[in-house]
Design an enzyme around this catalytic site. Structure first.
Site, PDB file in Angstrom:
ATOM      1  N   GLY A 243     -42.488  44.144   3.157  1.00  0.00           N
ATOM      2  CA  GLY A 243     -41.628  44.084   2.086  1.00  0.00           C
ATOM      3  C   GLY A 243     -41.303  45.390   1.381  1.00  0.00           C
ATOM      4  N   HIS A 244     -40.201  45.449   0.549  1.00  0.00           N
ATOM      5  CA  HIS A 244     -40.202  46.732  -0.361  1.00  0.00           C
ATOM      6  C   HIS A 244     -41.039  46.747  -1.582  1.00  0.00           C
ATOM      7  CE1 HIS A 244     -38.678  44.283  -3.794  1.00  0.00           C
ATOM      8  NE2 HIS A 244     -38.294  43.392  -2.972  1.00  0.00           N
ATOM      9  N   ASN A 245     -41.535  48.140  -1.478  1.00  0.00           N
ATOM     10  CA  ASN A 245     -42.401  48.485  -2.510  1.00  0.00           C
ATOM     11  C   ASN A 245     -43.904  47.851  -2.469  1.00  0.00           C
ATOM     12  OD1 ASN A 245     -39.776  48.462  -4.400  1.00  0.00           O
ATOM     13  ND2 ASN A 245     -41.079  50.155  -4.945  1.00  0.00           N
TER      14      ASN A 245
END
Length: 330
Positions: A243-245
């Site tokens: 997932g993002h970041n």
């Protein structure tokens, strides 16, 4: 077809030959299926019992196992059969699909893109504005690489992969078929009128280190802001979601169907078992292991092994399972 003598294989794996075998070895094979001309592997006493009925000409054997080969067959004793297997499989590896033309005429390459020496680009691939490829990068057919992406030397990208804009990729990476790098992260909030969802735009990118391998159909989402990061040497299996970041340290392993929600941090050498899921904003510190199918909802200390749903210390979880079984019998 590649072939080797027993003596050549012994040298390749740095082993000790026990017994004589004049057969030419034409392939490695698992012990149950091996035939004359095959070399097999016996990594523990669990598999030693299968040797009696095996038709293999030779076996690479853990040096601590006390068995002997039959007449006309040979053992090659090594300290680590798994590492010996890796060396031997590389020796027998078939040639990769060849490019008759280094840059296929149907590939679309923007005039601002820069390709290093020895690059190969397959049919119907797309390379966008200001993309930079290092030396000897291999792009198989039907790959899309969007604007302002940089890719380091010797990286191999297989068909169907899409790399979104502003991605930074190191050298000696391998992306298998249909990998997705840099798609939008999953972010929505209820609208002020309560009638729908507002999409949270992700304006960050993905940064991938050197010698990273990503399996087929896996996804690495771009950061909401800043970057989603995979450190040097990470190995990602098929059908994995990052997932993002999220930030992965060096040499992390994620097995198939596992997933990281947004802003997860993995230290160096973390191992995530198959189908495990990690809650957002969780930190799993260096050397920790997460068992297959586990659900991690809190930070995991360095070196710890956790299992279960929700995940907890593996020894504690085993005690809980034993207690539950006892309750079922009462």
């Amino acid at each position: 077809m590649k072939t080797f003598s027993i003596e050549e294989i012994t040298t390749l794996v740095n082993g000790e030959q026990i017994g004589l075998c004049e057969d030419i070895i034409n392939a490695p094979e698992q012990i149950e299926n091996a035939v004359k001309g095959n070399v097999t592997f016996i990594g523990s006493s669990k598999y030693a019992r299968l040797w009696e009925n095996s038709n293999a000409s030779a076996a690479i054997v853990y040096e601590g196992i006390n068995i002997v080969p039959e007449e006309g067959k040979a053992f090659i004793k090594v300290k680590n059969p798994d590492l010996a297997m890796a060396v031997l499989l590389e020796a027998f590896e078939p040639e990769s699909p060849c490019f008759e033309i280094d840059i296929h005429p149907t590939a679309v390459i923007d005039k601002t893109a820069t390709l290093g020496k020895g690059c190969k680009v397959g049919a119907n691939s797309y390379i966008g504005k200001n993309v930079t490829l290092g030396d000897n990068v291999v792009i198989y057919p039907n790959v899309s690489i969007f604007d302002d992406t940089t890719i380091g030397n010797e990286t191999v990208i297989w068909s169907g992969t899409v790399i979104r804009e502003r991605t930074k990729i190191g050298s000696h990476c391998i992306f298998h078929i249909n990998v997705s790098i840099g798609a939008d992260g999953f972010g929505y909030r209820p609208s002020s009128d309560g009638r729908g969802l507002v999409k949270i735009i992700h304006i960050g990118n993905v940064v991938i280190g050197n010698a990273v391998e990503i399996g087929a159909n896996s996804c690495v989402d771009r950061g909401k802001f800043s970057s989603t990061i995979l450190g040097d040497g990470c190995k990602i299996d098929n059908l994995v979601q990052i997932g993002h970041n999220s930030v992965l340290g060096r040499c992390c392993i994620m097995a198939g169907h596992s997933g990281l929600a947004g802003s997860v941090t993995l230290g160096d050498g973390v191992i995530i078992g198959g189908s495990a899921s990690i809650k957002d904003h969780v930190t799993i510190h260096s050397g920790a292991k997460v068992g297959a199918g586990s659900g991690v909802i809190a930070d995991v200390p360095a070196g710890k092994s956790v299992v279960g749903y929700p995940a907890c210390d593996s020894r504690e979880k085993m005690k809980q399972w034993v207690a539950l079984r006892k309750l079922g019998r009462s």
